[in-house]
Design a protein around this motif. Structure first.
Motif, PDB file in Angstrom:
ATOM      1  N   GLY A 109       0.816  -1.205   0.000  1.00  0.00           N
ATOM      2  CA  GLY A 109       0.000   0.000   0.000  1.00  0.00           C
ATOM      3  C   GLY A 109       0.847   1.251   0.000  1.00  0.00           C
ATOM      4  N   LEU A 110       0.164   2.374   0.247  1.00  0.00           N
ATOM      5  CA  LEU A 110       0.810   3.682   0.303  1.00  0.00           C
ATOM      6  C   LEU A 110       0.992   4.078   1.762  1.00  0.00           C
ATOM      7  CD1 LEU A 110       1.762   6.374  -0.946  1.00  0.00           C
ATOM      8  CD2 LEU A 110      -0.649   7.078  -0.971  1.00  0.00           C
ATOM      9  N   VAL A 111       2.220   4.389   2.132  1.00  0.00           N
ATOM     10  CA  VAL A 111       2.541   4.741   3.515  1.00  0.00           C
ATOM     11  C   VAL A 111       3.446   5.970   3.515  1.00  0.00           C
ATOM     12  CG1 VAL A 111       3.678   3.936   5.628  1.00  0.00           C
ATOM     13  CG2 VAL A 111       2.347   2.341   4.262  1.00  0.00           C
TER      14      VAL A 111
ATOM     15  N   GLY B 118       5.526 -15.284  -6.367  1.00  0.00           N
ATOM     16  CA  GLY B 118       4.216 -14.668  -6.395  1.00  0.00           C
ATOM     17  C   GLY B 118       4.183 -13.563  -7.426  1.00  0.00           C
ATOM     18  N   GLN B 119       3.033 -12.886  -7.506  1.00  0.00           N
ATOM     19  CA  GLN B 119       2.853 -11.831  -8.501  1.00  0.00           C
ATOM     20  C   GLN B 119       3.339 -10.485  -8.004  1.00  0.00           C
ATOM     21  OE1 GLN B 119       0.524 -12.873  -6.456  1.00  0.00           O
ATOM     22  NE2 GLN B 119      -0.239 -10.939  -5.609  1.00  0.00           N
ATOM     23  N   GLY B 120       3.629 -10.409  -6.706  1.00  0.00           N
ATOM     24  CA  GLY B 120       4.151  -9.175  -6.137  1.00  0.00           C
ATOM     25  C   GLY B 120       3.072  -8.292  -5.543  1.00  0.00           C
ATOM     26  N   THR B 121       3.484  -7.446  -4.624  1.00  0.00           N
ATOM     27  CA  THR B 121       2.587  -6.455  -4.030  1.00  0.00           C
ATOM     28  C   THR B 121       3.309  -5.110  -3.998  1.00  0.00           C
ATOM     29  OG1 THR B 121       1.157  -5.953  -2.131  1.00  0.00           O
ATOM     30  CG2 THR B 121       3.282  -6.984  -1.627  1.00  0.00           C
ATOM     31  N   GLN B 122       2.602  -4.065  -4.407  1.00  0.00           N
ATOM     32  CA  GLN B 122       3.213  -2.739  -4.538  1.00  0.00           C
ATOM     33  C   GLN B 122       3.311  -2.058  -3.172  1.00  0.00           C
ATOM     34  OE1 GLN B 122       4.381  -0.951  -7.426  1.00  0.00           O
ATOM     35  NE2 GLN B 122       5.187   0.391  -5.808  1.00  0.00           N
ATOM     36  N   VAL B 123       4.489  -1.551  -2.877  1.00  0.00           N
ATOM     37  CA  VAL B 123       4.714  -0.740  -1.675  1.00  0.00           C
ATOM     38  C   VAL B 123       5.191   0.632  -2.135  1.00  0.00           C
ATOM     39  CG1 VAL B 123       6.143  -0.440   0.373  1.00  0.00           C
ATOM     40  CG2 VAL B 123       5.233  -2.702  -0.192  1.00  0.00           C
ATOM     41  N   THR B 124       4.475   1.664  -1.727  1.00  0.00           N
ATOM     42  CA  THR B 124       4.830   3.030  -2.106  1.00  0.00           C
ATOM     43  C   THR B 124       4.993   3.871  -0.847  1.00  0.00           C
ATOM     44  OG1 THR B 124       3.576   2.835  -4.161  1.00  0.00           O
ATOM     45  CG2 THR B 124       4.171   5.055  -3.444  1.00  0.00           C
ATOM     46  N   ILE B 125       6.131   4.497  -0.728  1.00  0.00           N
ATOM     47  CA  ILE B 125       6.430   5.348   0.428  1.00  0.00           C
ATOM     48  C   ILE B 125       6.495   6.790  -0.062  1.00  0.00           C
ATOM     49  CG2 ILE B 125       7.900   5.716   2.429  1.00  0.00           C
ATOM     50  CD1 ILE B 125       6.680   2.854   2.119  1.00  0.00           C
ATOM     51  N   SER B 126       5.535   7.580   0.371  1.00  0.00           N
ATOM     52  CA  SER B 126       5.465   8.951  -0.109  1.00  0.00           C
ATOM     53  C   SER B 126       4.644   9.791   0.850  1.00  0.00           C
ATOM     54  CB  SER B 126       4.826   8.987  -1.500  1.00  0.00           C
ATOM     55  OG  SER B 126       4.644  10.327  -1.935  1.00  0.00           O
ATOM     56  N   SER B 127       5.016  11.056   0.952  1.00  0.00           N
ATOM     57  CA  SER B 127       4.238  11.982   1.771  1.00  0.00           C
ATOM     58  C   SER B 127       3.234  12.729   0.915  1.00  0.00           C
ATOM     59  CB  SER B 127       5.172  12.959   2.489  1.00  0.00           C
ATOM     60  OG  SER B 127       6.004  13.619   1.565  1.00  0.00           O
TER      61      SER B 127
ATOM     62  N   ASN C 242       9.928   2.007   9.887  1.00  0.00           N
ATOM     63  CA  ASN C 242      10.741   3.176   9.513  1.00  0.00           C
ATOM     64  C   ASN C 242      10.974   3.225   8.003  1.00  0.00           C
ATOM     65  OD1 ASN C 242      12.235   5.502   9.846  1.00  0.00           O
ATOM     66  ND2 ASN C 242      14.135   4.393  10.338  1.00  0.00           N
ATOM     67  N   LEU C 243       9.898   3.108   7.259  1.00  0.00           N
ATOM     68  CA  LEU C 243       9.997   3.022   5.804  1.00  0.00           C
ATOM     69  C   LEU C 243      10.456   4.340   5.197  1.00  0.00           C
ATOM     70  CD1 LEU C 243       6.873   0.825   5.248  1.00  0.00           C
ATOM     71  CD2 LEU C 243       9.190   0.251   4.492  1.00  0.00           C
TER      72      LEU C 243
ATOM     73  N   GLY D 254       6.631   5.288   8.350  1.00  0.00           N
ATOM     74  CA  GLY D 254       5.541   4.385   8.684  1.00  0.00           C
ATOM     75  C   GLY D 254       5.946   2.926   8.613  1.00  0.00           C
ATOM     76  N   SER D 255       4.955   2.053   8.820  1.00  0.00           N
ATOM     77  CA  SER D 255       5.195   0.609   8.853  1.00  0.00           C
ATOM     78  C   SER D 255       4.190  -0.118   7.978  1.00  0.00           C
ATOM     79  CB  SER D 255       5.076   0.088  10.281  1.00  0.00           C
ATOM     80  OG  SER D 255       6.031   0.674  11.131  1.00  0.00           O
ATOM     81  N   LEU D 256       4.604  -1.269   7.501  1.00  0.00           N
ATOM     82  CA  LEU D 256       3.733  -2.184   6.763  1.00  0.00           C
ATOM     83  C   LEU D 256       4.161  -3.599   7.092  1.00  0.00           C
ATOM     84  CD1 LEU D 256       3.462  -0.853   3.079  1.00  0.00           C
ATOM     85  CD2 LEU D 256       1.583  -1.093   4.715  1.00  0.00           C
ATOM     86  N   THR D 257       3.193  -4.509   7.050  1.00  0.00           N
ATOM     87  CA  THR D 257       3.513  -5.926   7.149  1.00  0.00           C
ATOM     88  C   THR D 257       2.985  -6.626   5.906  1.00  0.00           C
ATOM     89  OG1 THR D 257       3.462  -5.935   9.565  1.00  0.00           O
ATOM     90  CG2 THR D 257       3.242  -8.056   8.453  1.00  0.00           C
TER      91      THR D 257
END
Length: 116
Positions: free
Chosen positions: A10-12, A107-116, A85-86, A16-19
């Motif tokens: 997701g977008l963080v 797997g097909q992958g999962t999008q991680v986006t780090i942006s303010s 601490n992304l 921030g943090s993601l699992t």
């Protein structure tokens, strides 16, 4: 062909943090190395972390040490990647991988986006 399924991206905001979680139905975890990779736009896929199926030993890329934690659940048959601490440079598609008896599963992958 058996495929793995990633989720949790997701977008963080920075800091921030993601699992992320990877479901691996039908693939035995014994004799396997369970790994996470990532691929940023315009870059090659790179190793993030791995955990062994036996003793549970872990290894991390330098950028992940101290911020990311890989774990496995032998009952749920999942591989998780907790990321704290992304940073914007962590933006990428994250893929899980199982290497077992010289066979690679992706797997097909999962999008991680780090942006303010």
């Amino acid at each position: 062909q058996v495929r793995l399924t990633e989720s949790g991206g997701g977008l963080v905001q920075p800091g921030g943090s993601l699992t992320l979680s990877c479901a691996a139905p039908g693939i035995p975890f014994d004799l396997a190395v369970l790994r996470w990779f990532r691929q940023a736009p315009g870059k090659e896929r790179e190793f993030v972390a791995h955990i062994t199926s036996g003793g549970g030993g872990t290894k991390y890329a330098l950028f992940a040490e101290g911020r990311f934690t890989i774990s496995r659940d032998n009952v749920k048959h999942t591989i998780d990647l907790k990321m704290n601490n992304l940073r914007p440079e962590d933006t990428a598609i994250y893929y899980c991988n199982i290497n077992r008896l010289d066979t690679d599963y992706w797997g097909q992958g999962t999008q991680v986006t780090i942006s303010s």
